[in-house]
Design a protein around this motif. Sequence first.
Motif, PDB file in Angstrom:
ATOM      1  N   THR A  61      48.080  11.238  32.616  1.00  0.00           N
ATOM      2  CA  THR A  61      48.323  12.679  32.482  1.00  0.00           C
ATOM      3  C   THR A  61      49.786  13.044  32.728  1.00  0.00           C
ATOM      4  OG1 THR A  61      47.659  12.981  34.793  1.00  0.00           O
ATOM      5  CG2 THR A  61      45.957  13.282  33.100  1.00  0.00           C
ATOM      6  N   SER A  62      50.505  12.226  33.484  1.00  0.00           N
ATOM      7  CA  SER A  62      51.922  12.509  33.739  1.00  0.00           C
ATOM      8  C   SER A  62      52.818  12.074  32.594  1.00  0.00           C
ATOM      9  CB  SER A  62      52.375  11.803  35.023  1.00  0.00           C
ATOM     10  OG  SER A  62      52.392  10.389  34.845  1.00  0.00           O
ATOM     11  N   GLY A  63      52.242  11.365  31.613  1.00  0.00           N
ATOM     12  CA  GLY A  63      53.044  10.877  30.492  1.00  0.00           C
ATOM     13  C   GLY A  63      53.814   9.616  30.796  1.00  0.00           C
ATOM     14  N   SER A  64      53.494   8.949  31.902  1.00  0.00           N
ATOM     15  CA  SER A  64      54.231   7.747  32.277  1.00  0.00           C
ATOM     16  C   SER A  64      53.762   6.506  31.530  1.00  0.00           C
ATOM     17  CB  SER A  64      54.101   7.493  33.788  1.00  0.00           C
ATOM     18  OG  SER A  64      54.704   8.545  34.517  1.00  0.00           O
ATOM     19  N   LEU A  65      52.526   6.537  31.011  1.00  0.00           N
ATOM     20  CA  LEU A  65      52.044   5.373  30.279  1.00  0.00           C
ATOM     21  C   LEU A  65      52.646   5.361  28.880  1.00  0.00           C
ATOM     22  CD1 LEU A  65      48.259   5.126  31.223  1.00  0.00           C
ATOM     23  CD2 LEU A  65      50.160   3.732  32.044  1.00  0.00           C
ATOM     24  N   PRO A  66      53.164   4.200  28.445  1.00  0.00           N
ATOM     25  CA  PRO A  66      53.770   4.116  27.118  1.00  0.00           C
ATOM     26  C   PRO A  66      52.709   4.086  26.032  1.00  0.00           C
ATOM     27  CG  PRO A  66      53.733   1.967  28.144  1.00  0.00           C
ATOM     28  CD  PRO A  66      53.215   2.938  29.175  1.00  0.00           C
ATOM     29  N   ALA A  67      53.125   4.360  24.809  1.00  0.00           N
ATOM     30  CA  ALA A  67      52.191   4.316  23.689  1.00  0.00           C
ATOM     31  C   ALA A  67      52.925   3.825  22.447  1.00  0.00           C
ATOM     32  CB  ALA A  67      51.606   5.707  23.430  1.00  0.00           C
ATOM     33  N   GLY A  68      52.302   2.881  21.768  1.00  0.00           N
ATOM     34  CA  GLY A  68      52.793   2.475  20.455  1.00  0.00           C
ATOM     35  C   GLY A  68      54.039   1.628  20.444  1.00  0.00           C
ATOM     36  N   ARG A  69      54.388   0.969  21.529  1.00  0.00           N
ATOM     37  CA  ARG A  69      55.584   0.121  21.526  1.00  0.00           C
ATOM     38  C   ARG A  69      55.171  -1.328  21.251  1.00  0.00           C
ATOM     39  NH1 ARG A  69      60.314   2.318  23.336  1.00  0.00           N
ATOM     40  NH2 ARG A  69      60.141   4.440  24.120  1.00  0.00           N
ATOM     41  N   LEU A  70      55.937  -1.962  20.378  1.00  0.00           N
ATOM     42  CA  LEU A  70      55.651  -3.345  20.025  1.00  0.00           C
ATOM     43  C   LEU A  70      56.463  -4.294  20.881  1.00  0.00           C
ATOM     44  CD1 LEU A  70      55.661  -3.047  16.121  1.00  0.00           C
ATOM     45  CD2 LEU A  70      53.714  -2.933  17.679  1.00  0.00           C
ATOM     46  N   ALA A  71      55.935  -5.479  21.053  1.00  0.00           N
ATOM     47  CA  ALA A  71      56.649  -6.497  21.810  1.00  0.00           C
ATOM     48  C   ALA A  71      57.778  -7.080  20.971  1.00  0.00           C
ATOM     49  CB  ALA A  71      55.690  -7.619  22.220  1.00  0.00           C
ATOM     50  N   SER A  72      58.826  -7.562  21.652  1.00  0.00           N
ATOM     51  CA  SER A  72      59.840  -8.353  20.974  1.00  0.00           C
ATOM     52  C   SER A  72      59.236  -9.712  20.635  1.00  0.00           C
ATOM     53  CB  SER A  72      61.052  -8.537  21.889  1.00  0.00           C
ATOM     54  OG  SER A  72      60.705  -9.354  23.004  1.00  0.00           O
ATOM     55  N   PRO A  73      59.865 -10.499  19.764  1.00  0.00           N
ATOM     56  CA  PRO A  73      59.313 -11.832  19.470  1.00  0.00           C
ATOM     57  C   PRO A  73      59.133 -12.678  20.727  1.00  0.00           C
ATOM     58  CG  PRO A  73      60.970 -11.249  17.845  1.00  0.00           C
ATOM     59  CD  PRO A  73      61.021 -10.179  18.889  1.00  0.00           C
ATOM     60  N   GLU A  74      60.123 -12.645  21.622  1.00  0.00           N
ATOM     61  CA  GLU A  74      60.000 -13.398  22.870  1.00  0.00           C
ATOM     62  C   GLU A  74      58.894 -12.815  23.748  1.00  0.00           C
ATOM     63  OE1 GLU A  74      64.007 -13.086  24.318  1.00  0.00           O
ATOM     64  OE2 GLU A  74      64.393 -15.203  23.912  1.00  0.00           O
ATOM     65  N   GLY A  75      58.836 -11.478  23.815  1.00  0.00           N
ATOM     66  CA  GLY A  75      57.804 -10.824  24.613  1.00  0.00           C
ATOM     67  C   GLY A  75      56.410 -11.165  24.131  1.00  0.00           C
ATOM     68  N   ALA A  76      56.232 -11.239  22.808  1.00  0.00           N
ATOM     69  CA  ALA A  76      54.923 -11.594  22.260  1.00  0.00           C
ATOM     70  C   ALA A  76      54.530 -13.008  22.666  1.00  0.00           C
ATOM     71  CB  ALA A  76      54.952 -11.466  20.737  1.00  0.00           C
ATOM     72  N   LEU A  77      55.510 -13.930  22.676  1.00  0.00           N
ATOM     73  CA  LEU A  77      55.218 -15.302  23.104  1.00  0.00           C
ATOM     74  C   LEU A  77      54.838 -15.335  24.584  1.00  0.00           C
ATOM     75  CD1 LEU A  77      58.076 -17.270  21.304  1.00  0.00           C
ATOM     76  CD2 LEU A  77      55.637 -17.303  20.740  1.00  0.00           C
ATOM     77  N   ALA A  78      55.556 -14.539  25.406  1.00  0.00           N
ATOM     78  CA  ALA A  78      55.254 -14.508  26.840  1.00  0.00           C
ATOM     79  C   ALA A  78      53.848 -13.960  27.082  1.00  0.00           C
ATOM     80  CB  ALA A  78      56.296 -13.665  27.574  1.00  0.00           C
ATOM     81  N   VAL A  79      53.489 -12.896  26.378  1.00  0.00           N
ATOM     82  CA  VAL A  79      52.152 -12.312  26.537  1.00  0.00           C
ATOM     83  C   VAL A  79      51.086 -13.306  26.110  1.00  0.00           C
ATOM     84  CG1 VAL A  79      50.583 -10.541  25.653  1.00  0.00           C
ATOM     85  CG2 VAL A  79      52.900  -9.920  26.345  1.00  0.00           C
ATOM     86  N   ARG A  80      51.322 -13.995  24.994  1.00  0.00           N
ATOM     87  CA  ARG A  80      50.342 -14.966  24.506  1.00  0.00           C
ATOM     88  C   ARG A  80      50.115 -16.068  25.544  1.00  0.00           C
ATOM     89  NH1 ARG A  80      52.122 -17.513  19.112  1.00  0.00           N
ATOM     90  NH2 ARG A  80      52.204 -15.282  18.664  1.00  0.00           N
ATOM     91  N   TYR A  81      51.203 -16.539  26.137  1.00  0.00           N
ATOM     92  CA  TYR A  81      51.059 -17.588  27.147  1.00  0.00           C
ATOM     93  C   TYR A  81      50.264 -17.062  28.351  1.00  0.00           C
ATOM     94  CZ  TYR A  81      52.099 -21.072  30.693  1.00  0.00           C
ATOM     95  OH  TYR A  81      51.977 -22.023  31.681  1.00  0.00           O
ATOM     96  N   ALA A  82      50.636 -15.865  28.842  1.00  0.00           N
ATOM     97  CA  ALA A  82      49.953 -15.309  30.014  1.00  0.00           C
ATOM     98  C   ALA A  82      48.469 -15.089  29.727  1.00  0.00           C
ATOM     99  CB  ALA A  82      50.624 -14.005  30.437  1.00  0.00           C
ATOM    100  N   MET A  83      48.147 -14.599  28.539  1.00  0.00           N
ATOM    101  CA  MET A  83      46.742 -14.346  28.199  1.00  0.00           C
ATOM    102  C   MET A  83      45.962 -15.658  28.061  1.00  0.00           C
ATOM    103  SD  MET A  83      46.275 -11.088  28.199  1.00  0.00           S
ATOM    104  CE  MET A  83      44.791 -10.784  27.255  1.00  0.00           C
ATOM    105  N   ASP A  84      46.638 -16.716  27.676  1.00  0.00           N
ATOM    106  CA  ASP A  84      45.969 -18.017  27.586  1.00  0.00           C
ATOM    107  C   ASP A  84      45.578 -18.563  28.963  1.00  0.00           C
ATOM    108  OD1 ASP A  84      46.092 -18.073  24.838  1.00  0.00           O
ATOM    109  OD2 ASP A  84      47.885 -19.336  24.753  1.00  0.00           O
ATOM    110  N   GLN A  85      46.144 -17.976  30.020  1.00  0.00           N
ATOM    111  CA  GLN A  85      45.840 -18.452  31.379  1.00  0.00           C
ATOM    112  C   GLN A  85      44.682 -17.696  32.021  1.00  0.00           C
ATOM    113  OE1 GLN A  85      47.754 -21.157  31.701  1.00  0.00           O
ATOM    114  NE2 GLN A  85      48.663 -20.346  29.807  1.00  0.00           N
ATOM    115  N   LEU A  86      44.078 -16.755  31.305  1.00  0.00           N
ATOM    116  CA  LEU A  86      42.975 -15.970  31.864  1.00  0.00           C
ATOM    117  C   LEU A  86      41.887 -16.883  32.424  1.00  0.00           C
ATOM    118  CD1 LEU A  86      42.569 -13.111  29.217  1.00  0.00           C
ATOM    119  CD2 LEU A  86      43.504 -12.926  31.533  1.00  0.00           C
TER     120      LEU A  86
END
Length: 357
Positions: free
Chosen positions: A223-248
């Motif tokens: 409600t405060s507008g602090s949560l982001p919306a619609g931003r895409l990851a950088s190529p490196e960021g996408a790789l980092a997220v993929r690795y972290a999610m693979d560790q679930l």
Amino acid sequence: MSGMVLRLACTTALAAQAVLVPAPAAAAPDPQRPGAGPQRTVSQLLTDLQQLYRQAEKATETYNATAEKLKRQRAAVARLDGELARTRLALQDSRTDVGRLARRQYQSSDDSLGPYVRLLLAPDPQHALDEGHVIGELARAQARTVTRLTATEKQRDILARLARKALDTRLTLAEQQQKQRDDVRKKLADVERLLASLTPAQLAAVAALEQRGVTEAQQKLATSGSLPAGRLASPEGALAVRYAMDQLGKPYQWGAQGPGAYDCSGLTSQAWGHAGRSIPRTSQEQWQRLRRIPLSELRPGDLVVYFPEATHVAMYVGDGKVVEAPRPGASVEVSPLASNPVLGAVRPDQAPVTEAR
């Protein structure tokens, strides 16, 4: 810490495994048992648990920081030892050169006559001049070798002092690390004792209270507008997220950096390392050394840091959620961004990206 007590019924055994020390001889008094002292409310129990987990994670990050310093110090000791060994070899060569030049000059000179007399009496004055030139060059070469020898000896002495100092620092850090390891184990044992003292009803009530607090905090961010919306990851960021999610599903273990287990900063640093970017090991260093950004600008791969002392960190994955290694007894999981008190956010990479439309 997110969903910290949602699985508390099975956390006691898991915590005991993570602590790697024998369980205490006697559990803490049950606050619901008559004669066990003042009863604690559900809110107080949740506060106590959160405080214990926070202390344990702070001790873990302190241990991690010392471990990183110790690793760098070991490398420094090895580097100085190598330089010292090479300098000693150079010193030996210089001394050999000095001795050889001294013998050559002695054999080529005639101390019974002065240079001018030798020149006047020589059958071939030009040959004598040439010979004198050679002798002079030998003398100058010897002077240069002696100068190099002196400089090498000084360098050896300096390197020897630095190597001794580096070794002393390494030993100090190793002793400090041992004390910090004991501190982590003690704090985790405190968590285990408190968990063992709670009844199933208390565990369920604490879990419900915590979940309610997380939901309210997440709604407040939205409600405060602090949560982001619609931003895409950088190529490196996408790789980092993929690795972290693979560790679930992999367990939390203090001081661990994978591949079988992680602590909070171990997960984030390894994820970005596999994306091709080296970042600091601990949550405090990640907060101090990476570029800070507003929460509203978060994109997947950015790091969210928690608590005033920056003792916990998670990776933003989008939709107001993070992936994290939350605490002992739990596993890598996806949680609401507001699962813990947010300190701020940092961005490991600077690659520009296009916002989603």
